[in-house]
Design an enzyme around this catalytic site. Sequence first.
Site, PDB file in Angstrom:
ATOM      1  N   GLU A   1       0.818  -1.217   0.000  1.00  0.00           N
ATOM      2  CA  GLU A   1       0.000   0.000   0.000  1.00  0.00           C
ATOM      3  C   GLU A   1       0.855   1.272   0.000  1.00  0.00           C
ATOM      4  OE1 GLU A   1      -4.069   1.647   2.056  1.00  0.00           O
ATOM      5  OE2 GLU A   1      -2.753   0.388   3.266  1.00  0.00           O
TER       6      GLU A   1
ATOM      7  N   GLU B   1     -12.518   2.772   4.696  1.00  0.00           N
ATOM      8  CA  GLU B   1     -11.514   2.945   5.734  1.00  0.00           C
ATOM      9  C   GLU B   1     -11.424   4.440   6.065  1.00  0.00           C
ATOM     10  OE1 GLU B   1      -7.136   1.067   6.540  1.00  0.00           O
ATOM     11  OE2 GLU B   1      -7.276   2.516   4.902  1.00  0.00           O
TER      12      GLU B   1
END
Length: 256
Positions: A138, A236
Amino acid sequence: MRRYSACIEWLFAEKGDSFPDRIRRAHAGGLTAIEFWRWTDKDLDAIEAALKETGLAVTSLVAEPMIALTDAGNRQAWLKGLAESVAAAKRLGAPVLIAQAGDDLPGVPRQEQRRALTETLKSGADILAGSGVRLGVEPLNIRIDHVGYFLDSTREGLDIVDDVARPEIGIVYDIYHSAVMDERTEEVLDGRLDRVFHVHVADHPGRNEPGSRGIDLAHRLGWIFANGYDGAVGLEYRPIRAGADAVRAAIASLDG
Protein backbone atom coordinates in the site's frame (compact mmCIF):
# COMPACT_ATOMS: atom_id res chain seq x y z
CA MET A 1 -22.97 -4.80 -7.90
CA ARG A 2 -20.17 -3.05 -6.06
CA ARG A 3 -19.04 -4.70 -2.85
CA TYR A 4 -18.23 -2.45 0.08
CA SER A 5 -16.25 -3.63 3.06
CA ALA A 6 -16.48 -1.82 6.41
CA CYS A 7 -13.17 -1.35 8.19
CA ILE A 8 -14.32 -2.15 11.71
CA GLU A 9 -11.26 -0.60 13.27
CA TRP A 10 -13.23 2.65 12.88
CA LEU A 11 -16.73 1.75 11.68
CA PHE A 12 -19.46 0.18 13.82
CA ALA A 13 -17.15 0.68 16.79
CA GLU A 14 -18.41 1.61 20.23
CA LYS A 15 -16.46 2.16 23.40
CA GLY A 16 -15.71 -1.06 25.26
CA ASP A 17 -17.13 -3.33 22.58
CA SER A 18 -15.59 -6.39 20.96
CA PHE A 19 -14.77 -7.11 17.35
CA PRO A 20 -17.54 -9.71 17.14
CA ASP A 21 -19.97 -6.97 18.26
CA ARG A 22 -18.79 -4.81 15.37
CA ILE A 23 -19.26 -7.66 12.90
CA ARG A 24 -22.84 -8.09 14.09
CA ARG A 25 -23.51 -4.35 13.82
CA ALA A 26 -22.09 -4.26 10.31
CA HIS A 27 -24.36 -7.14 9.34
CA ALA A 28 -27.39 -5.46 10.90
CA GLY A 29 -26.49 -2.32 8.98
CA GLY A 30 -26.67 -4.12 5.65
CA LEU A 31 -22.97 -4.67 4.94
CA THR A 32 -21.87 -7.94 3.40
CA ALA A 33 -18.16 -7.70 4.18
CA ILE A 34 -15.72 -6.32 6.75
CA GLU A 35 -12.00 -5.84 7.07
CA PHE A 36 -9.59 -5.00 9.84
CA TRP A 37 -5.88 -4.45 10.43
CA ARG A 38 -3.80 -6.57 12.77
CA TRP A 39 -4.97 -10.09 13.48
CA THR A 40 -2.41 -11.13 16.09
CA ASP A 41 -3.99 -9.01 18.83
CA LYS A 42 -7.53 -10.29 18.24
CA ASP A 43 -9.59 -13.33 19.27
CA LEU A 44 -9.80 -15.19 15.97
CA ASP A 45 -12.06 -17.88 17.45
CA ALA A 46 -14.65 -15.27 18.39
CA ILE A 47 -14.27 -13.46 15.07
CA GLU A 48 -14.65 -16.68 13.12
CA ALA A 49 -17.80 -17.55 15.09
CA ALA A 50 -19.32 -14.11 14.40
CA LEU A 51 -18.53 -14.43 10.70
CA LYS A 52 -20.26 -17.81 10.54
CA GLU A 53 -23.22 -16.43 12.50
CA THR A 54 -23.71 -13.43 10.20
CA GLY A 55 -22.44 -14.76 6.88
CA LEU A 56 -20.20 -11.73 6.42
CA ALA A 57 -17.00 -12.03 4.39
CA VAL A 58 -13.58 -10.67 5.26
CA THR A 59 -11.92 -8.85 2.37
CA SER A 60 -8.50 -8.10 3.84
CA LEU A 61 -6.15 -8.28 6.81
CA VAL A 62 -2.73 -6.80 7.47
CA ALA A 63 0.30 -9.00 6.90
CA GLU A 64 2.27 -9.04 10.13
CA PRO A 65 4.73 -8.20 11.53
CA MET A 66 4.54 -4.56 10.46
CA ILE A 67 8.26 -3.99 10.05
CA ALA A 68 10.22 -2.18 7.36
CA LEU A 69 10.51 -4.22 4.17
CA THR A 70 12.99 -1.59 3.03
CA ASP A 71 15.46 -3.16 5.48
CA ALA A 72 16.86 -6.44 4.16
CA GLY A 73 17.70 -7.40 7.74
CA ASN A 74 13.98 -7.76 8.45
CA ARG A 75 13.35 -10.19 5.59
CA GLN A 76 13.37 -13.52 7.41
CA ALA A 77 11.27 -12.27 10.32
CA TRP A 78 8.72 -10.82 7.93
CA LEU A 79 8.56 -13.95 5.79
CA LYS A 80 7.93 -16.07 8.87
CA GLY A 81 5.13 -13.72 9.86
CA LEU A 82 3.76 -13.75 6.33
CA ALA A 83 3.34 -17.52 6.43
CA GLU A 84 1.39 -17.16 9.69
CA SER A 85 -0.66 -14.30 8.21
CA VAL A 86 -1.54 -16.43 5.18
CA ALA A 87 -2.83 -19.12 7.52
CA ALA A 88 -4.97 -16.56 9.37
CA ALA A 89 -6.30 -15.14 6.10
CA LYS A 90 -7.23 -18.60 4.84
CA ARG A 91 -8.93 -19.39 8.13
CA LEU A 92 -11.12 -16.27 7.85
CA GLY A 93 -11.56 -16.47 4.09
CA ALA A 94 -9.74 -13.22 3.36
CA PRO A 95 -8.36 -13.13 -0.21
CA VAL A 96 -6.00 -10.19 0.33
CA LEU A 97 -3.26 -9.39 2.81
CA ILE A 98 -2.10 -5.78 3.04
CA ALA A 99 1.58 -4.96 3.43
CA GLN A 100 3.22 -1.66 4.17
CA ALA A 101 6.68 -0.96 2.82
CA GLY A 102 7.95 0.66 5.98
CA ASP A 103 9.83 3.89 6.61
CA ASP A 104 12.46 5.52 4.46
CA LEU A 105 15.68 4.51 6.22
CA PRO A 106 18.00 7.42 7.07
CA GLY A 107 21.38 7.21 5.36
CA VAL A 108 20.42 4.26 3.14
CA PRO A 109 20.28 4.99 -0.61
CA ARG A 110 16.74 4.83 -1.94
CA GLN A 111 17.66 2.35 -4.66
CA GLU A 112 19.09 -0.01 -2.04
CA GLN A 113 15.89 0.18 -0.03
CA ARG A 114 13.79 -0.44 -3.12
CA ARG A 115 15.93 -3.45 -3.97
CA ALA A 116 15.41 -4.86 -0.47
CA LEU A 117 11.64 -4.32 -0.74
CA THR A 118 11.48 -5.95 -4.16
CA GLU A 119 13.51 -8.99 -3.14
CA THR A 120 11.45 -9.48 0.01
CA LEU A 121 8.23 -9.37 -2.00
CA LYS A 122 9.64 -11.91 -4.46
CA SER A 123 10.38 -14.27 -1.58
CA GLY A 124 6.93 -13.58 -0.16
CA ALA A 125 5.35 -14.59 -3.45
CA ASP A 126 6.75 -18.10 -2.98
CA ILE A 127 4.91 -18.35 0.36
CA LEU A 128 1.68 -17.03 -1.17
CA ALA A 129 1.79 -19.28 -4.25
CA GLY A 130 -1.12 -21.69 -4.38
CA SER A 131 -2.70 -20.37 -1.18
CA GLY A 132 -5.51 -18.38 -2.79
CA VAL A 133 -4.29 -15.32 -0.88
CA ARG A 134 -2.62 -12.36 -2.60
CA LEU A 135 -0.57 -9.53 -1.12
CA GLY A 136 -1.16 -5.86 -1.83
CA VAL A 137 1.55 -3.33 -0.97
CA GLU A 138 0.00 0.00 0.00
CA PRO A 139 1.39 3.40 -1.05
CA LEU A 140 0.59 6.00 1.65
CA ASN A 141 0.69 9.77 1.82
CA ILE A 142 3.68 11.38 3.53
CA ARG A 143 2.11 14.83 3.89
CA ILE A 144 -0.33 14.14 6.72
CA ASP A 145 -0.64 10.58 7.99
CA HIS A 146 2.66 8.82 7.32
CA VAL A 147 5.52 11.29 7.32
CA GLY A 148 8.76 9.41 6.61
CA TYR A 149 7.11 6.44 4.84
CA PHE A 150 9.10 5.01 1.93
CA LEU A 151 6.39 4.40 -0.69
CA ASP A 152 4.29 7.51 -1.32
CA SER A 153 3.80 7.09 -5.08
CA THR A 154 1.24 4.81 -6.73
CA ARG A 155 3.31 4.73 -9.90
CA GLU A 156 6.41 3.61 -8.01
CA GLY A 157 4.35 0.99 -6.18
CA LEU A 158 3.17 -0.38 -9.51
CA ASP A 159 6.71 -0.28 -10.89
CA ILE A 160 7.88 -2.35 -7.92
CA VAL A 161 5.06 -4.84 -8.56
CA ASP A 162 6.21 -5.07 -12.17
CA ASP A 163 9.78 -5.68 -10.99
CA VAL A 164 8.57 -8.49 -8.72
CA ALA A 165 6.63 -9.91 -11.67
CA ARG A 166 4.57 -12.40 -9.69
CA PRO A 167 0.75 -12.71 -9.81
CA GLU A 168 0.64 -13.01 -6.04
CA ILE A 169 1.91 -9.43 -5.55
CA GLY A 170 -0.01 -6.23 -6.34
CA ILE A 171 -1.00 -3.00 -4.63
CA VAL A 172 -3.76 -1.65 -2.45
CA TYR A 173 -4.92 1.62 -3.98
CA ASP A 174 -6.18 4.08 -1.37
CA ILE A 175 -7.90 6.98 -3.11
CA TYR A 176 -7.49 9.16 -0.04
CA HIS A 177 -3.72 8.73 0.15
CA SER A 178 -3.42 9.15 -3.60
CA ALA A 179 -5.43 12.39 -3.60
CA VAL A 180 -3.43 13.83 -0.71
CA MET A 181 -0.32 13.27 -2.85
CA ASP A 182 -2.00 15.16 -5.75
CA GLU A 183 -2.27 12.07 -7.93
CA ARG A 184 -4.95 11.71 -10.58
CA THR A 185 -6.48 8.23 -10.47
CA GLU A 186 -6.91 8.04 -14.24
CA GLU A 187 -3.27 8.84 -14.80
CA VAL A 188 -1.57 6.63 -12.23
CA LEU A 189 -3.72 3.55 -12.83
CA ASP A 190 -4.21 3.79 -16.59
CA GLY A 191 -3.49 0.39 -18.12
CA ARG A 192 -2.43 -1.13 -14.79
CA LEU A 193 -5.65 -1.86 -12.91
CA ASP A 194 -4.91 -5.56 -13.00
CA ARG A 195 -2.24 -4.94 -10.36
CA VAL A 196 -4.79 -3.41 -7.94
CA PHE A 197 -6.00 -6.07 -5.49
CA HIS A 198 -8.03 -3.86 -3.14
CA VAL A 199 -9.27 -0.27 -2.97
CA HIS A 200 -9.72 2.01 0.05
CA VAL A 201 -11.72 5.24 0.29
CA ALA A 202 -11.91 8.22 2.63
CA ASP A 203 -12.51 11.92 2.04
CA HIS A 204 -10.09 14.81 2.50
CA PRO A 205 -9.37 16.85 4.52
CA GLY A 206 -9.93 14.86 7.72
CA ARG A 207 -9.95 11.30 6.38
CA ASN A 208 -13.67 11.22 7.10
CA GLU A 209 -16.66 9.62 5.40
CA PRO A 210 -17.13 9.90 1.64
CA GLY A 211 -19.25 12.90 0.73
CA SER A 212 -18.15 14.95 3.73
CA ARG A 213 -15.22 16.82 2.18
CA GLY A 214 -13.65 17.59 -1.17
CA ILE A 215 -12.30 14.52 -3.01
CA ASP A 216 -14.21 13.54 -6.14
CA LEU A 217 -14.51 10.00 -4.81
CA ALA A 218 -17.56 8.99 -6.86
CA HIS A 219 -15.83 10.03 -10.09
CA ARG A 220 -12.56 8.31 -9.24
CA LEU A 221 -14.26 5.13 -8.09
CA GLY A 222 -16.53 5.17 -11.14
CA TRP A 223 -13.48 5.31 -13.38
CA ILE A 224 -11.88 2.39 -11.55
CA PHE A 225 -14.94 0.18 -11.98
CA ALA A 226 -15.57 1.32 -15.55
CA ASN A 227 -12.06 0.25 -16.45
CA GLY A 228 -12.33 -3.29 -15.16
CA TYR A 229 -11.81 -3.38 -11.40
CA ASP A 230 -14.04 -6.02 -9.82
CA GLY A 231 -12.74 -6.22 -6.26
CA ALA A 232 -14.01 -4.83 -2.98
CA VAL A 233 -13.92 -1.23 -1.80
CA GLY A 234 -12.82 -0.81 1.79
CA LEU A 235 -14.57 1.94 3.76
CA GLU A 236 -11.51 2.94 5.73
CA TYR A 237 -12.41 6.32 7.22
CA ARG A 238 -12.86 8.05 10.57
CA PRO A 239 -16.60 8.59 10.88
CA ILE A 240 -17.93 11.99 11.84
CA ARG A 241 -21.34 10.42 12.46
CA ALA A 242 -21.79 6.98 13.98
CA GLY A 243 -24.32 4.36 13.00
CA ALA A 244 -25.49 2.38 10.02
CA ASP A 245 -27.45 5.24 8.46
CA ALA A 246 -24.25 7.27 8.14
CA VAL A 247 -22.43 4.35 6.51
CA ARG A 248 -25.29 3.88 4.05
CA ALA A 249 -25.18 7.59 3.21
CA ALA A 250 -21.44 7.32 2.57
CA ILE A 251 -21.98 4.39 0.22
CA ALA A 252 -24.76 6.28 -1.59
CA SER A 253 -22.36 9.20 -2.17
CA LEU A 254 -19.83 6.80 -3.72
CA ASP A 255 -22.44 5.26 -6.00
CA GLY A 256 -23.23 8.73 -7.32
